[in-house]
Design a protein around this motif. Structure first.
Motif, PDB file in Angstrom:
ATOM      1  N   PHE A 215       0.831  -1.198   0.000  1.00 26.59           N
ATOM      2  CA  PHE A 215       0.000   0.000   0.000  1.00 26.59           C
ATOM      3  C   PHE A 215       0.872   1.257   0.000  1.00 26.59           C
ATOM      4  O   PHE A 215       0.675   2.171  -0.822  1.00 26.59           O
ATOM      5  N   PHE A 216       1.829   1.325   0.904  1.00 25.88           N
ATOM      6  CA  PHE A 216       2.699   2.503   0.963  1.00 25.88           C
ATOM      7  C   PHE A 216       3.601   2.591  -0.265  1.00 25.88           C
ATOM      8  O   PHE A 216       3.924   3.691  -0.729  1.00 25.88           O
ATOM      9  N   TYR A 217       3.988   1.434  -0.797  1.00 29.71           N
ATOM     10  CA  TYR A 217       4.803   1.413  -2.019  1.00 29.71           C
ATOM     11  C   TYR A 217       4.020   2.029  -3.176  1.00 29.71           C
ATOM     12  O   TYR A 217       4.539   2.901  -3.906  1.00 29.71           O
ATOM     13  N   CYS A 218       2.766   1.586  -3.371  1.00 28.84           N
ATOM     14  CA  CYS A 218       1.925   2.132  -4.446  1.00 28.84           C
ATOM     15  C   CYS A 218       1.560   3.591  -4.171  1.00 28.84           C
ATOM     16  O   CYS A 218       1.437   4.389  -5.103  1.00 28.84           O
ATOM     17  N   LEU A 219       1.383   3.938  -2.909  1.00 25.13           N
ATOM     18  CA  LEU A 219       1.060   5.322  -2.558  1.00 25.13           C
ATOM     19  C   LEU A 219       2.180   6.258  -2.988  1.00 25.13           C
ATOM     20  O   LEU A 219       1.937   7.340  -3.545  1.00 25.13           O
ATOM     21  N   TYR A 227       2.059  13.964  -7.722  1.00 23.47           N
ATOM     22  CA  TYR A 227       1.799  15.245  -7.061  1.00 23.47           C
ATOM     23  C   TYR A 227       3.073  16.076  -6.958  1.00 23.47           C
ATOM     24  O   TYR A 227       3.061  17.298  -7.178  1.00 23.47           O
ATOM     25  N   VAL A 228       4.196  15.430  -6.658  1.00 25.04           N
ATOM     26  CA  VAL A 228       5.470  16.152  -6.495  1.00 25.04           C
ATOM     27  C   VAL A 228       6.029  16.594  -7.835  1.00 25.04           C
ATOM     28  O   VAL A 228       6.496  17.727  -7.981  1.00 25.04           O
ATOM     29  N   ASN A 229       5.988  15.730  -8.838  1.00 29.73           N
ATOM     30  CA  ASN A 229       6.644  16.023 -10.113  1.00 29.73           C
ATOM     31  C   ASN A 229       5.733  16.682 -11.138  1.00 29.73           C
ATOM     32  O   ASN A 229       6.212  17.413 -12.001  1.00 29.73           O
ATOM     33  N   GLU A 230       4.435  16.417 -11.084  1.00 24.10           N
ATOM     34  CA  GLU A 230       3.531  16.942 -12.106  1.00 24.10           C
ATOM     35  C   GLU A 230       2.411  17.796 -11.526  1.00 24.10           C
ATOM     36  O   GLU A 230       1.551  18.271 -12.263  1.00 24.10           O
ATOM     37  N   LYS A 231       2.407  17.969 -10.197  1.00 26.38           N
ATOM     38  CA  LYS A 231       1.361  18.753  -9.521  1.00 26.38           C
ATOM     39  C   LYS A 231      -0.040  18.209  -9.825  1.00 26.38           C
ATOM     40  O   LYS A 231      -1.000  18.969  -9.916  1.00 26.38           O
ATOM     41  N   LYS A 232      -0.160  16.908  -9.977  1.00 20.34           N
ATOM     42  CA  LYS A 232      -1.446  16.270 -10.247  1.00 20.34           C
ATOM     43  C   LYS A 232      -1.960  15.596  -8.974  1.00 20.34           C
ATOM     44  O   LYS A 232      -1.232  14.828  -8.338  1.00 20.34           O
ATOM     45  N   ASP A 233      -3.202  15.910  -8.628  1.00 22.76           N
ATOM     46  CA  ASP A 233      -3.818  15.291  -7.450  1.00 22.76           C
ATOM     47  C   ASP A 233      -4.644  14.088  -7.894  1.00 22.76           C
ATOM     48  O   ASP A 233      -5.746  14.224  -8.427  1.00 22.76           O
ATOM     49  N   VAL A 234      -4.085  12.917  -7.686  1.00 26.22           N
ATOM     50  CA  VAL A 234      -4.795  11.676  -8.031  1.00 26.22           C
ATOM     51  C   VAL A 234      -4.980  10.846  -6.765  1.00 26.22           C
ATOM     52  O   VAL A 234      -4.902   9.612  -6.797  1.00 26.22           O
ATOM     53  N   SER A 235      -5.239  11.509  -5.665  1.00 22.25           N
ATOM     54  CA  SER A 235      -5.392  10.813  -4.393  1.00 22.25           C
ATOM     55  C   SER A 235      -6.578   9.842  -4.406  1.00 22.25           C
ATOM     56  O   SER A 235      -6.623   8.905  -3.593  1.00 22.25           O
ATOM     57  N   PHE A 236      -7.533  10.062  -5.316  1.00 24.22           N
ATOM     58  CA  PHE A 236      -8.677   9.134  -5.403  1.00 24.22           C
ATOM     59  C   PHE A 236      -8.260   7.746  -5.861  1.00 24.22           C
ATOM     60  O   PHE A 236      -9.041   6.792  -5.775  1.00 24.22           O
TER      61      PHE A 236
END
Length: 461
Positions: A215-219, A227-236
């Motif tokens: 889970f943490f690996y995929c997270l 989020y860090v490199n492309e500023k994309k929020d895909v938390s869903f």
């Protein structure tokens, strides 16, 4: 081949409708529930109590007498009181001489005393014939008619005739007696109800640990990296996408771990040149919980199927499909069908369906009601031959789907490979080693070793 009559349910009753009198010392929940069940089965029940008076809680039809009178009236006496109160039996030693005392007690923790309660009782009343039984059955199970509980009753004792008398009672109550041998087995029988899923502890802890890791690996790879490199929020992605990566990964790795100890055992036997030497304790315990590992793996496979089935109704997936269609319309172009991709997609799905079908078949044959209806050769064929075929199909399913990502640098986010690549490591090791072991130069000596041949006979213990 003759079966052990002590472990087989009697088809016809060999007693009259009115059976012998049984005394019960103790009027607690279990004693009352057992008395009620025995009265229903035709036994005359008499309670031994310090207060010889009828209580509203006592089952109708049971008689209440003093301990001495109850003991004189019955040949079988069920001791349904805690161990710390056994001392009250000392003044009754003479009247209990030659009687069958059935110890039904349990302790509060594993190995609470140096010796079992039944052995302590036998020491306390040496003239009695002590039998351990009924401690694995609850008062609730007796009251509910055992329809929703285990019917097995473990029985042990040093006197064969006394033990047979108790097992006859067990059968008469609609339960199944399992003869565990002498009174030396009482400690193990008393520990059994205190164990919380003993064979499931390692598989569950291992599954929880691996699930947390993946889970943490995929997270990190699929949520934090964009989020860090492309500023994309895909938390869903956490709700469905990451879960649907973890489930197949866990299913495949756990399935491989079912067959890895067998491969390791074969290597150890080849190295030692004998089968008469014990495996390391960790390997013994691992091999004993393989069925549980397989069932946990099957549970993850089921979740993977369910998650996959809901993919078309996800908002994210529908948005991507609509965006692609609109893009083609605006650009006035249609992407041609890629036969290679179509073949890979259909092959991936076909391998997954076949692998899951065999996976379910393995799970069904591991159920006691099914495994007891097949002989050893049939069971071994399903669990071994079809088991390895299942592992091959599931590994191929994953390899066809995610194997190409080995070749693309973009799939290594922060130098971390896709989780599908990690899931292939253990299965591939198992399959490669197993493939090597089937070579005649290794398979023949291994077969001879398992048939009793030893390279150095003095090595055996």
């Amino acid at each position: 081949m003759t079966s052990n009559p002590s472990n087989v349910m009697a088809l016809t009753s060999n007693t009259s409708s009115k059976k012998e009198t049984v005394a019960i010392f103790g009027t607690g929940d279990f004693g009352r529930a057992l008395a009620h069940k025995m009265i229903q089965s035709g036994y005359a029940v008499v309670f031994g109590s310090r207060q010889a008076q009828i209580s509203s809680l006592i089952p109708k039809g049971a008689e209440v007498l003093s301990h001495t009178e109850a003991a004189q009236k019955a040949a079988i006496i069920i001791i349904a009181i805690p161990r710390q109160h056994y001392n009250f039996l000392l003044p009754l030693a003479e009247v209990l001489h030659g009687k069958v005392l059935v110890d039904v007690s349990n302790n509060l923790k594993l190995n609470q005393y140096p010796q079992s309660n039944a052995e302590y009782l036998a020491e306390l009343i040496p003239g009695a014939k002590v039998v351990k039984a009924f401690n694995t059955v609850s008062a609730w199970a007796l009251q509910s008619g055992t329809l929703d509980a285990s019917r097995q009753v473990f029985v042990c004792g040093d006197d064969k005739k006394a033990k047979q008398m108790v097992m006859d009672i067990v059968r008469a109550l609609g339960l199944t007696p399992l003869d565990q041998g002498s009174l030396l087995a009482a400690q193990e029988i008393e520990n059994y109800p205190l164990q919380l899923f003993p064979m499931w502890k390692f598989p569950i802890l291992l599954s929880l640990g691996l699930t947390a890791f993946f889970f943490f690996y995929c997270l990190i790879r699929d949520v934090i990296y964009p989020y860090v490199n492309e500023k994309k929020d895909v938390s869903f992605f956490i709700a469905i996408s990451i879960a649907n990566r973890i489930c197949p990964t866990m299913a495949l790795i756990l399935l491989a771990l079912v067959y890895l100890p067998g491969v390791l055992a074969a290597i150890i036997q080849l190295y030692r040149g004998t089968k008469y030497s014990r495996f390391p304790d960790w390997l013994d315990k691992w091999m004993l919980c393989r069925k549980q590992l397989g069932l946990v793996a099957l549970a993850f496979a089921f979740l993977h199927v369910l998650y996959t089935l809901i993919i078309p109704i996800r908002s994210y997936v529908r948005w991507r499909i609509n965006s692609r269609v609109i893009s083609q319309v605006l650009n006035n172009r249609t992407d041609p069908l890629d036969n290679t991709s179509a073949w890979l997609s259909d092959s991936y799905l076909a391998l997954g369906i076949l692998g899951f079908f065999l996976f379910v078949l393995l799970g069904i044959t591991s159920l006691p009601s099914v495994s007891n209806s097949v002989n050893w050769r049939e069971f071994r064929f399903v669990q071994s031959k079809l088991g390895y075929l299942t592992l091959i199909l599931c590994t191929a399913h994953t390899l066809v789907y995610g194997g190409k990502w080995f070749l693309y640098a973009s799939s290594y986010r922060w130098y971390l490979p896709s989780v599908y690549m990690l899931s292939l490591i253990v299965p591939c090791i198992v399959l490669v080693v197993k493939f090597v072991l089937v070579f005649p130069c290794l398979d023949k000596p291994l077969t001879r070793i398992r048939q009793g041949w030893e390279r150095n006979p003095q090595y055996s213990e």
